[in-house]
Enzyme design. Structure first.
Site, mmCIF file in Angstrom:
data_model
loop_
_atom_site.group_PDB
_atom_site.id
_atom_site.type_symbol
_atom_site.label_atom_id
_atom_site.label_comp_id
_atom_site.label_asym_id
_atom_site.label_seq_id
_atom_site.Cartn_x
_atom_site.Cartn_y
_atom_site.Cartn_z
ATOM 1 N N HIS A 267 0.814 -1.218 0.000
ATOM 2 C CA HIS A 267 0.000 0.000 0.000
ATOM 3 C C HIS A 267 0.852 1.275 0.000
ATOM 4 C CE1 HIS A 267 -3.778 2.047 0.440
ATOM 5 N NE2 HIS A 267 -3.474 2.596 1.589
HETATM 6 O O1 LIG Z 1 -9.627 3.654 4.573
HETATM 7 C C1 LIG Z 1 -9.141 4.019 3.489
HETATM 8 O O2 LIG Z 1 -9.701 3.846 2.406
HETATM 9 C C2 LIG Z 1 -7.825 4.761 3.493
HETATM 10 C C3 LIG Z 1 -6.761 4.066 4.284
HETATM 11 C C4 LIG Z 1 -5.513 4.863 4.316
HETATM 12 O O3 LIG Z 1 -5.482 6.021 3.950
HETATM 13 C C5 LIG Z 1 -4.345 4.245 4.866
HETATM 14 C C6 LIG Z 1 -3.144 4.870 4.738
HETATM 15 C C7 LIG Z 1 -2.045 4.573 5.530
HETATM 16 C C8 LIG Z 1 -0.875 5.282 5.423
HETATM 17 O O4 LIG Z 1 -0.547 5.946 4.333
HETATM 18 C C9 LIG Z 1 0.083 5.361 6.482
HETATM 19 O O5 LIG Z 1 -0.208 4.814 7.565
HETATM 20 O O6 LIG Z 1 1.163 5.907 6.286
#
Ligand SMILES: O=C(O)CCC(=O)/C=C/C=C(\O)C(=O)O
EC number: 3.7.1.14
Length: 291
Positions: A267
């Site tokens: 991700h």
């Molecule tokens: O719930 C969602 O659709 C979005 C999830 C989300 O934005 C997760 C991002 C995590 C990071 O970028 C981080 O912890 O750095």
């Protein structure tokens, strides 16, 4: 060129939101002679910030002549905290509008990571004339995955970490966050944990926001066709937070969109494959269509 640091680029503005004034933190990596600005919007993980999400991406863009602005959304890092009972994507878009107004920027490119992608889409729908190009990475809210039950394992771990912010829960989340967790160092875990625990009210308010409105990021699928901006959608093939087929929905809906899928990538494409990601984004910004 002198390397930018977090402290040397740290700035804040006051932005009116729903009857109160929020202190909003951002980092301004301004080489002084840039003709175009890229605003980067971070994801929603506990302890996230513009700097934490994008520290591997700033320098190449600045060297290529862009001003890079990293916005810390309300509820993260050094920005004020807030309980969001409605669409957080739209809340972040209003804050971004306040920031670009105060910086006097007529038009910006927006690069959004996960929640940042959702917020970039919200901004593009509300203020299309203020958007150059869009880079949506692991987010954009084109609707639910057709193949993977949602909330995904990653989002469940993220929500669990908000409720119980321990090093063990952080490691559990980060283990499914990236494709190859062996790249994650103890220093990175500790910095992230320190960020989280330094603003406990952000964590409590995120949990309160979910209780007030479990759907913080509404589905913009039916409106994607309105977005005219040239759009690069970037995904990790092995994303266990927001599945890759959500990216297919985005390119099905946004008329001027293309998709790049990184193999062996979770991700955090901008961090896991930073060099290739930076080249891809620069090529897109410099050569695809008109800004
Ligand atoms: O719930 C969602 O659709 C979005 C999830 C989300 O934005 C997760 C991002 C995590 C990071 O970028 C981080 O912890 O750095």
């Amino acid at each position: 060129m002198t390397a930018f640091t977090e402290s040397a680029t740290s700035r804040s503005v006051r932005i009116a939101e729903d009857g109160r004034e929020l202190n909003i933190h951002y980092n301004d990596c301004d080489p002084g002679n840039a003709r175009e600005t890229v605003v980067m919007l971070h994801g929603s993980g506990p302890g996230a910030s513009g700097w934490a999400n994008f520290n591997r991406n700033i320098e190449p863009l600045v060297e290529a002549g862009y001003r890079v602005v990293l916005l810390d959304c309300p509820g993260w890092s050094k920005s004020d905290s807030i309980v969001s009972a409605e669409s957080r994507s739209d809340l972040n878009a209003r804050i971004l509008k306040g920031l670009v107004d105060q910086l006097g920027l007529d038009r910006v490119h927006i690069l959004g990571n996960s929640m940042g992608g959702h917020s970039a889409v919200a901004f593009a729908l509300s203020h299309p004339q203020r958007v150059g190009k869009l880079v949506l990475m692991g987010g954009g809210t084109g609707g639910a995955s057709a193949f993977v039950p949602m909330p995904t394992e990653g989002i469940k771990l993220l929500n669990g970490l908000y409720r119980e912010p321990t090093i063990d829960n952080l490691k559990k989340m980060m283990d499914v966050f990236v494709f190859d967790p062996s790249d994650l160092t103890e220093e990175l875990f500790q910095t992230r944990l320190d960020n989280m625990l330094s603003r406990r009210e952000h964590l409590d308010n995120f949990v309160a926001s979910l209780a007030a409105n479990p759907k913080q990021f509404p589905d913009f699928g039916p409106r994607l066709g309105e977005i005219q901006a040239q759009t690069l959608v970037v995904w990790g093939r092995n994303d266990r937070f927001v599945p890759m087929d959500v990216g297919l929905r985005l390119i099905a809906g946004i008329p001027n969109a293309e998709l790049h899928v990184f193999n062996n990538c979770g991700h955090w494409a901008q961090w896991e494959h930073a060099d290739r990601f930076n080249r891809l984004v620069l090529d897109f910004l410099q050569h695809r269509g008109e800004a």
